[in-house]
Design a protein around this motif. Structure first.
Motif, PDB file in Angstrom:
ATOM      1  N   ASN A   1      -6.680  -7.251  10.882  1.00  0.00           N
ATOM      2  CA  ASN A   1      -5.332  -6.887  10.443  1.00  0.00           C
ATOM      3  C   ASN A   1      -5.025  -7.749   9.223  1.00  0.00           C
ATOM      4  N   SER A   2      -5.517  -7.284   8.063  1.00  0.00           N
ATOM      5  CA  SER A   2      -5.369  -8.079   6.847  1.00  0.00           C
ATOM      6  C   SER A   2      -4.230  -7.547   5.988  1.00  0.00           C
ATOM      7  N   ARG A   3      -3.935  -8.265   4.937  1.00  0.00           N
ATOM      8  CA  ARG A   3      -2.851  -7.877   4.035  1.00  0.00           C
ATOM      9  C   ARG A   3      -3.408  -7.290   2.747  1.00  0.00           C
ATOM     10  N   ASP A   4      -4.350  -6.361   2.891  1.00  0.00           N
ATOM     11  CA  ASP A   4      -4.899  -5.696   1.717  1.00  0.00           C
ATOM     12  C   ASP A   4      -3.803  -4.877   1.055  1.00  0.00           C
ATOM     13  N   ARG A   5      -3.847  -4.814  -0.280  1.00  0.00           N
ATOM     14  CA  ARG A   5      -2.836  -4.058  -1.027  1.00  0.00           C
ATOM     15  C   ARG A   5      -3.538  -3.035  -1.902  1.00  0.00           C
ATOM     16  N   ILE A   6      -2.962  -1.859  -1.979  1.00  0.00           N
ATOM     17  CA  ILE A   6      -3.528  -0.804  -2.804  1.00  0.00           C
ATOM     18  C   ILE A   6      -2.387  -0.047  -3.469  1.00  0.00           C
ATOM     19  N   ARG A   7      -2.570   0.273  -4.749  1.00  0.00           N
ATOM     20  CA  ARG A   7      -1.581   1.027  -5.521  1.00  0.00           C
ATOM     21  C   ARG A   7      -2.342   2.086  -6.312  1.00  0.00           C
ATOM     22  N   ALA A   8      -1.758   3.264  -6.439  1.00  0.00           N
ATOM     23  CA  ALA A   8      -2.365   4.339  -7.219  1.00  0.00           C
ATOM     24  C   ALA A   8      -1.285   5.022  -8.034  1.00  0.00           C
ATOM     25  N   LYS A   9      -1.600   5.259  -9.302  1.00  0.00           N
ATOM     26  CA  LYS A   9      -0.607   5.839 -10.206  1.00  0.00           C
ATOM     27  C   LYS A   9      -1.295   6.877 -11.094  1.00  0.00           C
ATOM     28  N   LEU A  10      -0.626   7.989 -11.316  1.00  0.00           N
ATOM     29  CA  LEU A  10      -1.137   9.035 -12.190  1.00  0.00           C
ATOM     30  C   LEU A  10      -0.629   8.791 -13.603  1.00  0.00           C
ATOM     31  N   LEU A  11      -1.562   8.620 -14.555  1.00  0.00           N
ATOM     32  CA  LEU A  11      -1.221   8.400 -15.956  1.00  0.00           C
ATOM     33  C   LEU A  11      -2.116   9.277 -16.817  1.00  0.00           C
ATOM     34  N   ASP A  12      -1.527  10.072 -17.668  1.00  0.00           N
ATOM     35  CA  ASP A  12      -2.274  10.938 -18.586  1.00  0.00           C
ATOM     36  C   ASP A  12      -3.304  11.805 -17.860  1.00  0.00           C
ATOM     37  N   GLY A  13      -2.971  12.275 -16.672  1.00  0.00           N
ATOM     38  CA  GLY A  13      -3.858  13.170 -15.938  1.00  0.00           C
ATOM     39  C   GLY A  13      -4.955  12.494 -15.145  1.00  0.00           C
ATOM     40  N   ASN A  14      -5.040  11.173 -15.180  1.00  0.00           N
ATOM     41  CA  ASN A  14      -6.046  10.421 -14.427  1.00  0.00           C
ATOM     42  C   ASN A  14      -5.368   9.497 -13.424  1.00  0.00           C
ATOM     43  N   THR A  15      -6.083   9.179 -12.356  1.00  0.00           N
ATOM     44  CA  THR A  15      -5.549   8.310 -11.312  1.00  0.00           C
ATOM     45  C   THR A  15      -6.043   6.886 -11.527  1.00  0.00           C
ATOM     46  N   PHE A  16      -5.120   5.950 -11.666  1.00  0.00           N
ATOM     47  CA  PHE A  16      -5.450   4.533 -11.800  1.00  0.00           C
ATOM     48  C   PHE A  16      -5.176   3.843 -10.460  1.00  0.00           C
ATOM     49  N   VAL A  17      -6.195   3.155  -9.938  1.00  0.00           N
ATOM     50  CA  VAL A  17      -6.103   2.516  -8.629  1.00  0.00           C
ATOM     51  C   VAL A  17      -6.290   1.017  -8.797  1.00  0.00           C
ATOM     52  N   ARG A  18      -5.422   0.248  -8.142  1.00  0.00           N
ATOM     53  CA  ARG A  18      -5.533  -1.216  -8.132  1.00  0.00           C
ATOM     54  C   ARG A  18      -5.591  -1.667  -6.678  1.00  0.00           C
ATOM     55  N   ILE A  19      -6.524  -2.571  -6.387  1.00  0.00           N
ATOM     56  CA  ILE A  19      -6.736  -3.028  -5.009  1.00  0.00           C
ATOM     57  C   ILE A  19      -6.823  -4.545  -4.989  1.00  0.00           C
ATOM     58  N   LEU A  20      -6.114  -5.173  -4.068  1.00  0.00           N
ATOM     59  CA  LEU A  20      -6.221  -6.605  -3.819  1.00  0.00           C
ATOM     60  C   LEU A  20      -6.579  -6.774  -2.352  1.00  0.00           C
ATOM     61  N   LEU A  21      -7.773  -7.299  -2.086  1.00  0.00           N
ATOM     62  CA  LEU A  21      -8.260  -7.471  -0.718  1.00  0.00           C
ATOM     63  C   LEU A  21      -8.037  -8.903  -0.262  1.00  0.00           C
ATOM     64  N   SER A  22      -7.652  -9.054   0.976  1.00  0.00           N
ATOM     65  CA  SER A  22      -7.426 -10.371   1.554  1.00  0.00           C
ATOM     66  C   SER A  22      -8.657 -10.751   2.383  1.00  0.00           C
ATOM     67  N   HIS A  23      -9.500 -11.631   1.806  1.00  0.00           N
ATOM     68  CA  HIS A  23     -10.735 -12.012   2.497  1.00  0.00           C
ATOM     69  C   HIS A  23     -11.206 -13.364   1.955  1.00  0.00           C
ATOM     70  N   PRO A  24     -11.699 -14.268   2.834  1.00  0.00           N
ATOM     71  CA  PRO A  24     -12.099 -15.605   2.380  1.00  0.00           C
ATOM     72  C   PRO A  24     -13.365 -15.625   1.524  1.00  0.00           C
ATOM     73  N   MET A  25     -14.278 -14.679   1.688  1.00  0.00           N
ATOM     74  CA  MET A  25     -15.496 -14.561   0.885  1.00  0.00           C
ATOM     75  C   MET A  25     -16.295 -15.871   0.849  1.00  0.00           C
ATOM     76  N   HIS A  26     -16.700 -16.384   2.015  1.00  0.00           N
ATOM     77  CA  HIS A  26     -17.522 -17.605   2.086  1.00  0.00           C
ATOM     78  C   HIS A  26     -18.968 -17.271   1.731  1.00  0.00           C
ATOM     79  N   THR A  27     -19.575 -18.097   0.898  1.00  0.00           N
ATOM     80  CA  THR A  27     -20.946 -17.851   0.429  1.00  0.00           C
ATOM     81  C   THR A  27     -22.015 -18.315   1.414  1.00  0.00           C
ATOM     82  N   GLY A  28     -21.651 -19.200   2.322  1.00  0.00           N
ATOM     83  CA  GLY A  28     -22.643 -19.795   3.217  1.00  0.00           C
ATOM     84  C   GLY A  28     -23.169 -21.112   2.681  1.00  0.00           C
TER      85      GLY A  28
END
Length: 105
Positions: free
Chosen positions: A4-31
């Motif tokens: 149950n993360s706080r991922d964020r996603i937004r999508a907007k139509l501009l000039d006939g194309n869809t622009f998508v922005r995503i911010l994922l909530s994850h620690p991304m540990h390399t090991g």
């Protein structure tokens, strides 16, 4: 296992194309990082990101340990309409999963 993360996603139509922005909530540990007790932190990173517009898969991203913590992605999809459903799913190397969904405005 779904997180149950706080991922964020937004999508907007501009000039006939869809622009998508995503911010994922994850620690991304390399090991390779260490904690306060000088012990290695086990690897935990997003491996696979998939995106659908309505029911059609439109994007697949493969990630690795070089991806930053709480990664941000932005991309453009050809075409689209206001009200299209954009759905995202990610899976990490330990089996955790996250989802996010929005409609194109």
């Amino acid at each position: 296992m779904t997180i149950n993360s706080r991922d964020r996603i937004r999508a907007k139509l501009l000039d006939g194309n869809t622009f998508v922005r995503i911010l994922l909530s994850h620690p991304m540990h390399t090991g390779r990082g260490k904690n306060e007790q000088d012990e290695l932190i086990p690897a935990e990173f997003i491996q696979d990101i998939r995106c659908w517009r309505n029911e059609e898969e439109v994007l697949v991203v493969k990630c690795g340990t070089a991806t930053s913590r709480n990664p941000y992605f932005a991309f453009q999809l050809t075409g689209g309409e206001v009200g299209d459903k954009i759905r995202l799913r990610w899976v990490d190397n330990v089996g955790a999963k996250g989802t996010a969904e929005t409609k194109v405005v």
